[in-house]
Every structure is written in C-alpha cells, then in structure tokens.
Design an enzyme around this catalytic site. Structure first.
Site, PDB file in Angstrom:
ATOM      1  N   ASN A 211     -12.344  36.455 -59.551  1.00 51.20           N
ATOM      2  CA  ASN A 211     -12.073  36.841 -60.942  1.00 51.20           C
ATOM      3  C   ASN A 211     -13.049  36.208 -61.939  1.00 51.20           C
ATOM      4  O   ASN A 211     -13.318  36.771 -62.992  1.00 51.20           O
ATOM      5  CB  ASN A 211     -10.625  36.524 -61.328  1.00 51.20           C
ATOM      6  CG  ASN A 211     -10.279  35.060 -61.159  1.00 51.20           C
ATOM      7  OD1 ASN A 211     -10.908  34.330 -60.405  1.00 51.20           O
ATOM      8  ND2 ASN A 211      -9.251  34.628 -61.857  1.00 51.20           N
TER       9      ASN A 211
ATOM     10  N   LYS B 178     -18.564  28.905 -50.414  1.00 47.08           N
ATOM     11  CA  LYS B 178     -18.291  30.273 -50.002  1.00 47.08           C
ATOM     12  C   LYS B 178     -17.698  31.043 -51.168  1.00 47.08           C
ATOM     13  O   LYS B 178     -16.561  30.793 -51.576  1.00 47.08           O
ATOM     14  CB  LYS B 178     -17.310  30.332 -48.827  1.00 47.08           C
ATOM     15  CG  LYS B 178     -17.217  31.753 -48.226  1.00 47.08           C
ATOM     16  CD  LYS B 178     -15.907  32.031 -47.521  1.00 47.08           C
ATOM     17  CE  LYS B 178     -14.841  32.467 -48.488  1.00 47.08           C
ATOM     18  NZ  LYS B 178     -15.122  33.794 -49.106  1.00 47.08           N
ATOM     19  N   PRO B 179     -18.426  31.993 -51.744  1.00 45.88           N
ATOM     20  CA  PRO B 179     -17.843  32.835 -52.796  1.00 45.88           C
ATOM     21  C   PRO B 179     -16.934  33.895 -52.204  1.00 45.88           C
ATOM     22  O   PRO B 179     -16.971  34.171 -50.995  1.00 45.88           O
ATOM     23  CB  PRO B 179     -19.076  33.469 -53.453  1.00 45.88           C
ATOM     24  CG  PRO B 179     -20.101  33.500 -52.360  1.00 45.88           C
ATOM     25  CD  PRO B 179     -19.843  32.299 -51.491  1.00 45.88           C
ATOM     26  N   ALA B 180     -16.103  34.480 -53.046  1.00 43.01           N
ATOM     27  CA  ALA B 180     -15.189  35.532 -52.602  1.00 43.01           C
ATOM     28  C   ALA B 180     -15.956  36.718 -52.045  1.00 43.01           C
ATOM     29  O   ALA B 180     -17.047  37.057 -52.517  1.00 43.01           O
ATOM     30  CB  ALA B 180     -14.306  35.980 -53.766  1.00 43.01           C
TER      31      ALA B 180
ATOM     32  N   GLY C  34      -7.832  29.839 -55.982  1.00 49.24           N
ATOM     33  CA  GLY C  34      -7.330  31.100 -55.464  1.00 49.24           C
ATOM     34  C   GLY C  34      -5.818  31.110 -55.425  1.00 49.24           C
ATOM     35  O   GLY C  34      -5.159  30.397 -56.190  1.00 49.24           O
ATOM     36  N   SER C  35      -5.260  31.880 -54.536  1.00 49.27           N
ATOM     37  CA  SER C  35      -3.818  32.071 -54.499  1.00 49.27           C
ATOM     38  C   SER C  35      -3.118  30.846 -53.928  1.00 49.27           C
ATOM     39  O   SER C  35      -3.675  30.085 -53.125  1.00 49.27           O
ATOM     40  CB  SER C  35      -3.464  33.295 -53.659  1.00 49.27           C
ATOM     41  OG  SER C  35      -3.699  33.035 -52.285  1.00 49.27           O
TER      42      SER C  35
ATOM     43  N   LEU D  87      -4.545  26.762 -58.114  1.00 51.31           N
ATOM     44  CA  LEU D  87      -3.837  27.879 -57.493  1.00 51.31           C
ATOM     45  C   LEU D  87      -3.208  28.798 -58.538  1.00 51.31           C
ATOM     46  O   LEU D  87      -3.576  28.782 -59.698  1.00 51.31           O
ATOM     47  CB  LEU D  87      -2.799  27.316 -56.511  1.00 51.31           C
ATOM     48  CG  LEU D  87      -3.355  26.319 -55.485  1.00 51.31           C
ATOM     49  CD1 LEU D  87      -2.254  25.774 -54.592  1.00 51.31           C
ATOM     50  CD2 LEU D  87      -4.474  26.931 -54.655  1.00 51.31           C
TER      51      LEU D  87
ATOM     52  N   CYS E 282      -5.731  33.242 -63.747  1.00 55.27           N
ATOM     53  CA  CYS E 282      -4.536  32.455 -63.434  1.00 55.27           C
ATOM     54  C   CYS E 282      -3.860  31.912 -64.678  1.00 55.27           C
ATOM     55  O   CYS E 282      -2.701  31.484 -64.615  1.00 55.27           O
ATOM     56  CB  CYS E 282      -4.892  31.324 -62.485  1.00 55.27           C
ATOM     57  SG  CYS E 282      -6.282  30.337 -63.048  1.00 55.27           S
TER      58      CYS E 282
END
Length: 501
Positions: free
Chosen positions: A166, A189-191, A242-243, A265, A298
C-alpha cells in the site's frame, strides 16, 4: 539483463525498464533458475513488468552478502553513513516525478498521492541521516571509586525487512534509513504486487553510494523468502509491515532464533466526533482519513462513532462529500480514489457492505462495484451500523465508511476500544479536558486530535495490542536497530595513586 538504473533521467523512465533483476551484493541478477513473475497495473490489469521469482537459495545468498558487508559498514563513521543517506534522499527528490508515475502504475493510487509518498520516503532518509549522528552511549555512576560503568549502543546486525504494497516507496525507506544509519545491513523483500518502487529506490541508493551488500532487494516467493529470513541465525531483527495474520506467523517462525521483531500490523481505527466538535473540520478530516489511498492504509478510519446530537447532520454532510469524489485511474487528472489492489480487496469491501445491509445498515452513497469495472469500488457511506457487523469488527481496507452513534463519552470510549487492534484513533472535540481524558483512554498507539492526518517521519509510528511491536519513525525508530552493551571497567585507580593525588 537490464538494470533499474538505465534511462533513469528520461520522463519515460518508468515505462522503459524491464525490471528482470534484483539487487544482491551490489549486482543486478535474476533468479537462479531464471523464473520471473508478472507485475500488473491494478487499474487496467495490464502486465507492466516481470521480476525475478526468487526463493530460499537467493535469500541465503543475500543474507551472506549482508553479513559480509556488516563489519565494514558498521565501522564507517556516522558522518560517512549520513552523507550517503543524504545523497540518496536527493536522488529520490530529483526523480520524484518518475518514481511517482511508476508507483501509480504498480499500486494504482492517484498521482498526487504518489508524489506525496515519494517526498515522504525521502524524508526518512534525510531525518535518519541526521539521527544516526546522534546515537550515543552513557556513563552510569559505578559502585566503587576504581570502577566506571559505560553503556554502548551498537548496531544489531543483519536486518530482514518485508514491506507492504500500500505504501511501496515510503515503507522501504522507513525501514532501510534507520537500519543503515545505525550501522546495520539489510535484506529487503517488497510485496509481490508492488516490487518496482523498491527496486527503483535501491538503484538510486546504489547511485548515491550505498556499498555492495549493505542493501539487498529480492523479489519472489513470499513464504519461502520470509521463512528463510526467520530461520537464519545471521538475521538478528525482522521488520515487517502487513497484516496481523502474517505478523503472527512470522513471530512464531522467528521464535527458534530468538530474533528481535518490529511488527507494524493491522488496525481498526475509530474516529470519535463529540457534540462540541467543529463539524466542518470533522467532515473534512473524515474524508481524508477514510478515502486517501482508496482506504488502503492501516491508519485509515474503519469505524466512525458520532454523538447522537451531530449524527444526522454529520452523516448527511459526509455522504454528500463522499458522493462527489472522483474515481478513476491514478494517472488521470482530478482523480480522488483509485482502484483496490486486487480482486481479493474488492471482494472484501463488497462482503462488508453486504453483511452490514443484511443486518439493517443503510447505504447513503455508493455500495458496490464502480462502473469503471476491474477492481474499482464506489466510495461508500453506511449509516446505522452496529458493533456486531463485519465492517465494525474487521479492517475493511477499502473505500467503505461505517458510521455509528453514541450517547455518552464512556460509551464512545468503550466502543472505540472494543477491538483486538490498537494502531490509530481520531478524536474531534473542542473541550480540552475531554481531549485529555479520551486520548489517554483510547487503547491505540497514535491519536489524531482534531486532525485526520498522522504520518510524519519525526513521530513514533506504531500500535498496541495486536497492531504490533516497536515503533518506526522519530528517534525511537532507530533504537529498534541498536543493542545495548554494558561495560563495567575496573582497576582505574590504586591506593598509591589516591594517596599522591
């Protein structure tokens, strides 16, 4: 193979690069087996690039490179590291337009927001260039005259960083800048959805003088790469945004090596509007806080809680403003809301609306897929939501605003805190005493008081409860990458020396 530094000076920069390589130990290389995966434009579904599908072996190579580079990098002076970070920031700002257009193509957000994100990304490099020179230890009073106690702050070592889709530019530098300023080296490590911004920023870092192995960027199989970073004893800190679900998994995988964790998160941000609030300011902030980045951050508001006295007028004015937002491709003029990142995001937004309506909520505006098709969803306002609805219990991560009412301050705080997440919250009141009471009572890590904006590089970003561990940004952010070493020094004086002094 092409390198992401080629043709960077042209306006067509983001169009011309193939991105079939990643940065490992200062070199641009592909996956060991030559495999790649496609990166698509969420607004059109068009394939815009192919990047390496790396896995365990390549991650281990990157970790070894970072481990070898750590010694020389940590022993450089803070001033030397700061100069490199400053040049890196200048590179981002020089190429701001090209980077913004690239970001919009892979992520979908409006170009104005993308430009703002590149400036935000550069701000972390500038801030930590200075902050790295302010890392210092301390001398503590010792229990004996001949002793001294010294505390050193030293870089933790190799850092694994996993960034989200995002904010694909800002999250790279929010992690890498303090890590490098502290003297750490990084494997990032990118998405999978948005790797291009990270690769472009890494290319500019190399141009600015970041040495080989100090910053490594790999793309590919997320479970394999993540597991390798967690399992490696050489990686001493894992920083993940992230999640909450993935954060829990990574925390469990890091347990055997007892590595430090920095986890930013998910959230479920409440937005409280009290009867004495400035209604104009509250409505303006509500639109900003909910619909920037298409609701895909988020800290975007997930639950609007409005006092009964203002509820009818607030919902009417809010819905009117939301109904005027322009939806479209991020590179089109005047667009306010771009596409959702993928079909999963679209399905979640639709499911939350359907669940709320089935339980009695009213759709004031929007409510379904947008006529643009693809992954576009209508900016939506729901009235009459209740605590049991999914839209109140789960983070929507899309352009859906759920508005509920409350009667008392205690009820508002209880509703706001009725969540396992605790990242951000927003409070609108002109009563100073209430502002203090409510802000202190909210179980969140950040509060916007009479503002819908939170993110700035000088403030500590992070949450409580299941929203994560640690902080990013501010001088607190660099502490995540430092270890304390206690040094007890004895034998500093003798009886003979004391007698002759």
């Amino acid at each position: 193979m092409s390198t992401p530094t080629s043709d960077m000076s042209t306006p067509e920069y983001e169009e011309s690069l193939l991105y079939d390589t990643c940065l490992v130990d200062g070199e641009w290389r592909g996956a060991d087996d030559g495999r790649t995966f496609a990166v698509t434009d969420p607004a059109t579904g068009e394939v815009i690039a192919s990047v390496p599908l790396m896995s365990t072996a390549e991650t281990e190579t990157a970790i070894r490179a970072a481990e070898a580079a750590f010694g020389p990098w940590r022993t450089r002076t803070a001033k030397d590291r700061a100069a490199i970070l400053s040049r890196w920031a200048a590179q981002l700002l020089e190429h701001r337009e090209q980077l913004a257009r690239l970001l919009t193509r892979e992520q979908g957000k409006p170009l104005a927001e993308a430009r703002g994100e590149i400036a935000y990304a550069a701000s972390f490099l500038t801030f930590y260039a200075a902050e790295g020179e302010r890392v210092r230890g301390e001398v503590i009073p010792a229990p004996a005259q001949e002793s001294r106690i010294v505390v050193l702050r030293q870089p933790i070592g190799v850092v694994g960083c996993i960034t989200p889709w995002n904010l694909p530019a800002a999250m790279v530098t929010r992690k890498a800048a303090p890590a490098l300023a502290a003297g750490c080296t990084v494997v990032m490590k990118p998405a999978e959805q948005t790797p291009l911004s990270a690769l472009a920023i890494a290319a500019l870092g190399r141009r600015a003088g970041v040495p080989p192995g100090v910053l490594n960027v790999i793309t590919g199989d997320a479970p394999s790469i993540g597991r390798t970073l967690c399992d490696s004893p050489a990686v001493r800190l894992l920083s993940f945004t992230g999640s909450t679900e993935v954060g829990r998994l990574l925390a469990a995988q890091c347990a055997p090596t007892v590595k430090k964790l920095s986890l930013e998160l998910g959230g479920n941000a409440p937005f409280l509007v009290f009867p004495d609030a400035d209604l104009d300011a509250a409505v303006d902030a509500a639109v900003l806080s909910k619909f920037r980045h298409s609701g895909q951050t988020c800290v975007c508001t997930n639950r609007f809680l409005v006092h009964d006295d203002l509820y009818p007028e607030f919902t009417e004015r809010f819905a009117d403003r939301v109904g005027k937002l322009t939806v479209g491709r991020g590179d089109q003029q005047g667009v306010d809301v771009g596409p959702l990142i993928d079909q999963d995001g679209l399905a979640k937004a639709a499911a939350h609306v359907a669940d709320a309506v089935a339980q009695g909520a009213e759709v004031l505006v929007g409510g379904g897929r947008h006529r643009e098709g693809g992954t576009f969803f209508e900016p939506t306002v729901l009235r009459g939501v209740t605590p049991g609805m999914r839209v109140m219990r789960e983070e929507t991560f899309g352009p859906v605003a759920a508005v509920a009412s409350f009667r008392t301050e205690r009820e508002a705080v209880d509703l706001a805190n009725d969540s396992r997440s605790g990242l951000a919250g927003y409070v609108f009141t002109r009563d100073l005493a209430r502002a203090w009471r409510v802000t202190e009572a909210l179980e969140v890590g950040m509060v916007g008081l009479n503002t819908g904006f939170l993110s700035v590089e000088t403030a500590p970003f992070g949450g409580v409860k299941e929203s994560g561990l640690g902080r990013e940004g501010s001088h607190h952010g660099i502490e995540e990458f430092l270890e304390l070493k206690f040094w007890h020094i004895g034998g500093l004086s003798s009886p003979d020396a004391a007698a002759t002094s």
